[in-house]
Motif scaffolding. Structure first.
Motif, PDB file in Angstrom:
ATOM      1  N   ASN A  77      11.335  10.362   2.459  1.00 37.21           N
ATOM      2  CA  ASN A  77      11.869   9.537   1.375  1.00 37.21           C
ATOM      3  C   ASN A  77      10.800   8.845   0.538  1.00 37.21           C
ATOM      4  O   ASN A  77      11.133   8.090  -0.379  1.00 37.21           O
ATOM      5  CB  ASN A  77      12.831   8.490   1.958  1.00 37.21           C
ATOM      6  N   GLY A  78       9.516   9.066   0.868  1.00 38.71           N
ATOM      7  CA  GLY A  78       8.434   8.465   0.098  1.00 38.71           C
ATOM      8  C   GLY A  78       8.356   6.950   0.230  1.00 38.71           C
ATOM      9  O   GLY A  78       7.961   6.258  -0.699  1.00 38.71           O
ATOM     10  N   MET A  79       8.746   6.446   1.409  1.00 36.28           N
ATOM     11  CA  MET A  79       8.784   5.004   1.644  1.00 36.28           C
ATOM     12  C   MET A  79       7.824   4.619   2.766  1.00 36.28           C
ATOM     13  O   MET A  79       7.496   5.436   3.622  1.00 36.28           O
ATOM     14  CB  MET A  79      10.199   4.570   2.030  1.00 36.28           C
ATOM     15  N   ALA A  80       7.403   3.348   2.741  1.00 36.34           N
ATOM     16  CA  ALA A  80       6.563   2.817   3.814  1.00 36.34           C
ATOM     17  C   ALA A  80       7.053   1.423   4.168  1.00 36.34           C
ATOM     18  O   ALA A  80       7.450   0.651   3.292  1.00 36.34           O
ATOM     19  CB  ALA A  80       5.107   2.757   3.375  1.00 36.34           C
ATOM     20  N   THR A  81       7.017   1.112   5.460  1.00 36.89           N
ATOM     21  CA  THR A  81       7.299  -0.250   5.912  1.00 36.89           C
ATOM     22  C   THR A  81       5.949  -0.911   6.124  1.00 36.89           C
ATOM     23  O   THR A  81       5.080  -0.361   6.812  1.00 36.89           O
ATOM     24  CB  THR A  81       8.109  -0.249   7.218  1.00 36.89           C
ATOM     25  N   VAL A  82       5.765  -2.062   5.498  1.00 39.36           N
ATOM     26  CA  VAL A  82       4.486  -2.762   5.573  1.00 39.36           C
ATOM     27  C   VAL A  82       4.695  -4.196   6.038  1.00 39.36           C
ATOM     28  O   VAL A  82       5.728  -4.805   5.784  1.00 39.36           O
ATOM     29  CB  VAL A  82       3.753  -2.770   4.208  1.00 39.36           C
ATOM     30  N   GLN A  83       3.678  -4.719   6.726  1.00 36.35           N
ATOM     31  CA  GLN A  83       3.654  -6.128   7.106  1.00 36.35           C
ATOM     32  C   GLN A  83       2.807  -6.850   6.075  1.00 36.35           C
ATOM     33  O   GLN A  83       1.677  -6.466   5.810  1.00 36.35           O
ATOM     34  CB  GLN A  83       3.039  -6.302   8.494  1.00 36.35           C
ATOM     35  N   VAL A  84       3.354  -7.907   5.494  1.00 32.98           N
ATOM     36  CA  VAL A  84       2.635  -8.677   4.491  1.00 32.98           C
ATOM     37  C   VAL A  84       1.925  -9.835   5.176  1.00 32.98           C
ATOM     38  O   VAL A  84       2.550 -10.597   5.920  1.00 32.98           O
ATOM     39  CB  VAL A  84       3.601  -9.217   3.408  1.00 32.98           C
ATOM     40  N   GLY A  85       0.613  -9.952   4.941  1.00 28.06           N
ATOM     41  CA  GLY A  85      -0.149 -11.039   5.542  1.00 28.06           C
ATOM     42  C   GLY A  85      -0.223 -10.919   7.048  1.00 28.06           C
ATOM     43  O   GLY A  85      -0.193  -9.829   7.595  1.00 28.06           O
ATOM     44  N   SER A  86      -0.286 -12.063   7.730  1.00 33.17           N
ATOM     45  CA  SER A  86      -0.485 -12.050   9.181  1.00 33.17           C
ATOM     46  C   SER A  86       0.791 -12.346   9.968  1.00 33.17           C
ATOM     47  O   SER A  86       0.742 -12.495  11.178  1.00 33.17           O
ATOM     48  CB  SER A  86      -1.559 -13.075   9.555  1.00 33.17           C
ATOM     49  N   ARG A  87       1.928 -12.436   9.282  1.00 36.40           N
ATOM     50  CA  ARG A  87       3.188 -12.733   9.978  1.00 36.40           C
ATOM     51  C   ARG A  87       3.926 -11.432  10.294  1.00 36.40           C
ATOM     52  O   ARG A  87       4.423 -10.767   9.393  1.00 36.40           O
ATOM     53  CB  ARG A  87       4.059 -13.636   9.116  1.00 36.40           C
ATOM     54  N   PRO A  88       4.039 -11.078  11.587  1.00 32.14           N
ATOM     55  CA  PRO A  88       4.692  -9.823  11.969  1.00 32.14           C
ATOM     56  C   PRO A  88       6.142  -9.716  11.509  1.00 32.14           C
ATOM     57  O   PRO A  88       6.668  -8.620  11.381  1.00 32.14           O
ATOM     58  CB  PRO A  88       4.613  -9.808  13.488  1.00 32.14           C
ATOM     59  N   THR A  89       6.799 -10.843  11.268  1.00 30.25           N
ATOM     60  CA  THR A  89       8.198 -10.796  10.845  1.00 30.25           C
ATOM     61  C   THR A  89       8.348 -10.605   9.337  1.00 30.25           C
ATOM     62  O   THR A  89       9.454 -10.401   8.849  1.00 30.25           O
ATOM     63  CB  THR A  89       8.924 -12.093  11.252  1.00 30.25           C
ATOM     64  N   ASN A  90       7.246 -10.677   8.607  1.00 30.24           N
ATOM     65  CA  ASN A  90       7.291 -10.535   7.147  1.00 30.24           C
ATOM     66  C   ASN A  90       7.032  -9.074   6.781  1.00 30.24           C
ATOM     67  O   ASN A  90       5.915  -8.687   6.449  1.00 30.24           O
ATOM     68  CB  ASN A  90       6.259 -11.459   6.497  1.00 30.24           C
ATOM     69  N   THR A  91       8.091  -8.251   6.878  1.00 27.35           N
ATOM     70  CA  THR A  91       7.945  -6.827   6.569  1.00 27.35           C
ATOM     71  C   THR A  91       8.813  -6.453   5.378  1.00 27.35           C
ATOM     72  O   THR A  91       9.838  -7.080   5.113  1.00 27.35           O
ATOM     73  CB  THR A  91       8.321  -5.938   7.775  1.00 27.35           C
ATOM     74  N   HIS A  92       8.346  -5.422   4.659  1.00 24.71           N
ATOM     75  CA  HIS A  92       9.081  -4.902   3.510  1.00 24.71           C
ATOM     76  C   HIS A  92       9.014  -3.385   3.549  1.00 24.71           C
ATOM     77  O   HIS A  92       8.011  -2.821   3.977  1.00 24.71           O
ATOM     78  CB  HIS A  92       8.449  -5.380   2.193  1.00 24.71           C
ATOM     79  N   THR A  93      10.064  -2.746   3.100  1.00 18.87           N
ATOM     80  CA  THR A  93      10.059  -1.295   2.932  1.00 18.87           C
ATOM     81  C   THR A  93       9.992  -1.020   1.448  1.00 18.87           C
ATOM     82  O   THR A  93      10.834  -1.505   0.681  1.00 18.87           O
ATOM     83  CB  THR A  93      11.311  -0.658   3.566  1.00 18.87           C
ATOM     84  N   VAL A  94       8.943  -0.296   1.051  1.00 19.24           N
ATOM     85  CA  VAL A  94       8.671  -0.058  -0.375  1.00 19.24           C
ATOM     86  C   VAL A  94       8.297   1.400  -0.602  1.00 19.24           C
ATOM     87  O   VAL A  94       7.917   2.105   0.325  1.00 19.24           O
ATOM     88  CB  VAL A  94       7.516  -0.968  -0.878  1.00 19.24           C
ATOM     89  N   GLY A  95       8.370   1.819  -1.849  1.00 17.30           N
ATOM     90  CA  GLY A  95       7.894   3.153  -2.213  1.00 17.30           C
ATOM     91  C   GLY A  95       6.384   3.206  -2.059  1.00 17.30           C
ATOM     92  O   GLY A  95       5.689   2.256  -2.432  1.00 17.30           O
ATOM     93  N   VAL A  96       5.859   4.293  -1.492  1.00 16.64           N
ATOM     94  CA  VAL A  96       4.410   4.382  -1.265  1.00 16.64           C
ATOM     95  C   VAL A  96       3.611   4.297  -2.560  1.00 16.64           C
ATOM     96  O   VAL A  96       2.461   3.878  -2.552  1.00 16.64           O
ATOM     97  CB  VAL A  96       4.006   5.654  -0.477  1.00 16.64           C
ATOM     98  N   GLU A  97       4.242   4.641  -3.688  1.00 15.63           N
ATOM     99  CA  GLU A  97       3.518   4.577  -4.963  1.00 15.63           C
ATOM    100  C   GLU A  97       3.151   3.137  -5.339  1.00 15.63           C
ATOM    101  O   GLU A  97       2.275   2.919  -6.170  1.00 15.63           O
ATOM    102  CB  GLU A  97       4.323   5.244  -6.090  1.00 15.63           C
ATOM    103  N   ARG A  98       3.783   2.159  -4.718  1.00 18.32           N
ATOM    104  CA  ARG A  98       3.469   0.747  -4.982  1.00 18.32           C
ATOM    105  C   ARG A  98       2.252   0.263  -4.199  1.00 18.32           C
ATOM    106  O   ARG A  98       1.715  -0.802  -4.485  1.00 18.32           O
ATOM    107  CB  ARG A  98       4.667  -0.141  -4.652  1.00 18.32           C
ATOM    108  N   LEU A  99       1.814   1.038  -3.189  1.00 21.17           N
ATOM    109  CA  LEU A  99       0.682   0.641  -2.372  1.00 21.17           C
ATOM    110  C   LEU A  99      -0.620   1.054  -3.041  1.00 21.17           C
ATOM    111  O   LEU A  99      -0.712   2.141  -3.620  1.00 21.17           O
ATOM    112  CB  LEU A  99       0.768   1.271  -0.981  1.00 21.17           C
ATOM    113  N   GLU A 100      -1.615   0.179  -2.939  1.00 19.43           N
ATOM    114  CA  GLU A 100      -2.927   0.462  -3.534  1.00 19.43           C
ATOM    115  C   GLU A 100      -4.002   0.314  -2.486  1.00 19.43           C
ATOM    116  O   GLU A 100      -4.105  -0.719  -1.825  1.00 19.43           O
ATOM    117  CB  GLU A 100      -3.214  -0.522  -4.674  1.00 19.43           C
TER     118      GLU A 100
END
Length: 61
Positions: free
Chosen positions: A34-57
């Motif tokens: 599906n061209g998606m990635a789940t990422v953890q933002v910063g150092s908080r393991p509970t702060n995750t987002h699923t986004v299109g990989v094209e948004r990652l740099e």
């Protein structure tokens, strides 16, 4: 970023800097179909987002 690069970064043992909207993130999962990635933002393991990989740099070290 494309799906193959996101998968390579996820699988890498090296620390590769990746940002989402200017913020550092850790790739936790890549859904290649599906061209998606789940990422953890910063150092908080509970702060995750699923986004299109094209948004990652990938950041130059």
């Amino acid at each position: 970023m494309d799906v193959q690069r996101a998968k390579a970064i996820y699988a890498s043992k090296d620390m590769i800097s990746v940002h989402l909207d200017g913020e550092p993130v850790w790739i936790e999962h890549v859904d290649a179909e599906n061209g998606m990635a789940t990422v953890q933002v910063g150092s908080r393991p509970t702060n995750t987002h699923t986004v299109g990989v094209e948004r990652l740099e990938e950041q130059e070290s």
